[in-house]
Design an enzyme around this catalytic site. Structure first.
Site, PDB file in Angstrom:
ATOM      1  N   HIS A 250       0.765  -1.198  -0.033  1.00 54.94           N
ATOM      2  CA  HIS A 250      -0.009  -0.132  -0.129  1.00 54.94           C
ATOM      3  C   HIS A 250       0.918   1.147   0.006  1.00 54.94           C
ATOM      4  O   HIS A 250       0.584   2.143  -0.536  1.00 54.94           O
ATOM      5  CB  HIS A 250      -0.972  -0.003   1.122  1.00 54.94           C
ATOM      6  CG  HIS A 250      -1.759  -1.088   1.404  1.00 54.94           C
ATOM      7  ND1 HIS A 250      -2.879  -1.233   0.870  1.00 54.94           N
ATOM      8  CD2 HIS A 250      -1.402  -2.139   2.040  1.00 54.94           C
ATOM      9  CE1 HIS A 250      -3.461  -2.543   1.010  1.00 54.94           C
ATOM     10  NE2 HIS A 250      -2.475  -3.224   2.111  1.00 54.94           N
TER      11      HIS A 250
HETATM   12  C1  BDR Z   1      -2.522   0.498   5.643  1.00 56.26           C
HETATM   13  O1  BDR Z   1      -2.686  -0.115   6.949  1.00 56.26           O
HETATM   14  C2  BDR Z   1      -1.271  -0.366   7.506  1.00 56.26           C
HETATM   15  O2  BDR Z   1      -1.340  -1.869   7.963  1.00 56.26           O
HETATM   16  C3  BDR Z   1      -0.397  -0.498   6.195  1.00 56.26           C
HETATM   17  O3  BDR Z   1       0.966  -0.006   6.724  1.00 56.26           O
HETATM   18  C4  BDR Z   1      -0.914   0.695   5.378  1.00 56.26           C
HETATM   19  O4  BDR Z   1      -0.406   2.004   5.596  1.00 56.26           O
HETATM   20  C5  BDR Z   1      -2.941  -0.398   4.751  1.00 56.26           C
HETATM   21  O5  BDR Z   1      -4.627  -0.542   5.097  1.00 56.26           O
END
Ligand code: BDR
Ligand code: CA
Length: 323
Positions: A250
């Site tokens: 992400h």
């Molecule tokens: C987001 O949530 C976190 O667990 C990850 O680092 C990312 O920023 C994805 O939903």
């Protein structure tokens, strides 16, 4: 490529770490390194204490392998504005970073609180771009305490939220916004241009085994570390949950955008955040079809060139030292 001064606000976290590895990568193709003035840390994927150690570990690994050096790291808020902290060790591992040997880094933690550092840097600089990839607690606290800094923030480039993809922590919320919806509400209501990488686009940029094999084939110290991270439990978690053949990285969308914004397609929208409902806490209500009079101050990423995205990631990693 982005040349404005940057502040990365993060909660490492596997994908935060990979985003940092890209952002701190050595200059290549005649381009300078990104101008990162600070890394500020918030609690999120795990506790603040582990997240700040992880940020310093990654900064140290990058610096030792030819990446950007001496970027000050600040610890910020240990818990969200109103809700108790919710973490994601089941995704990122008990230490917040999986597949990597944990150590106490030499890279120091600054004494100054991250919120004070954000306020100070915004006031010192003519303009700054904030790049949050965790819950928005530090950013919201800075904006609340020092509303004057909004005029210095020329863009907020953040990972969070979901429209088409709905949610990954609840059926209708993405993790970063769910953890601190009150902070997200403050940030989305701020009069600052926003560029948002939600699950809608991060679920398109899925890293496949073939990409990981290419990273492994670089045969450098940093590629070895990253390969182990990409073959850890993190890789399996979302594949099992969503039934996909690849894993979303992400937060790396934010770093990719700073290097090559043209890889993404956007839609201009306005965004509101649900803070209260026990069912839809953290839901991002995205006005995609112009149903409200709200100002469309958000560029919402809707698509990415997946092949080019991973070519860019591998290029950034290949710029690190060979031995
Ligand atoms: C987001 O949530 C976190 O667990 C990850 O680092 C990312 O920023 C994805 O939903
Ligand atoms: Ca994150």
């Amino acid at each position: 490529m982005e040349t404005r001064p940057l502040i990365f606000d993060c909660d490492p976290g596997q994908d935060d770490a990979i985003s940092l590895m890209m952002a701190l990568s050595p200059p290549r193709d005649g381009q300078a390194a990104l101008d990162i003035r600070a890394i500020t840390v918030t609690a999120g994927n795990t506790t603040l204490n582990k997240c700040q150690r992880n940020a310093r570990m990654i900064a140290q690994i990058c610096a030792q392998n030819g990446g950007s050096k001496n970027i000050p790291i600040f610890a910020g808020c240990a818990s969200p504005l109103h809700y108790p902290l919710a973490t994601a060790e089941e995704v990122h591992g008990i230490e917040g970073l999986d597949g990597i040997e944990i150590f106490e880094p030499d890279v120091p933690l600054q004494d100054e609180h991250a919120v004070d550092a954000i306020i100070r840097l915004c006031r010192e600089l003519d303009e700054v771009v904030l790049v949050p990839t965790g819950p928005l607690t530090n950013i919201a606290t800075a904006l609340t305490r020092a509303p004057d800094i909004a005029s210095k923030i020329s863009e907020l480039v953040l990972m969070g939220g979901a429209r088409r993809e709905a949610g990954n922590i609840t059926p209708s919320a993405e993790f970063n916004i769910y953890v601190d919806p009150h902070a997200a509400e403050i940030v989305f209501n701020a009069n600052i241009p926003k560029t948002v990488f939600s699950l809608d686009v991060t679920h398109i940029a899925l890293i496949q085994d073939s990409h990981v094999n290419r990273i492994e084939a670089l045969q450098t110290p940093l590629s070895g570390i990253l390969t182990k991270m990409l073959r850890s439990g993190y890789a399996e978690y979302d594949r099992a949950k969503f039934g996909t053949s690849g894993t979303p990285i992400h937060d790396a969308c934010t770093a990719a955008y700073l290097f090559r914004p043209e890889l993404f397609d956007f839609r201009k929208v306005s965004v509101q955040v649900e803070t209260q409902s026990p069912i839809s806490r953290g839901h991002t209500s995205v006005d995609f079809w112009g149903m409200t009079d709200r100002q469309k101050d958000t560029h919402w990423a809707i698509d990415v060139d997946q092949a080019e995205f991973f070519d860019l990631m591998i290029k950034c990693i290949s710029a690190y030292a060979k031995t």
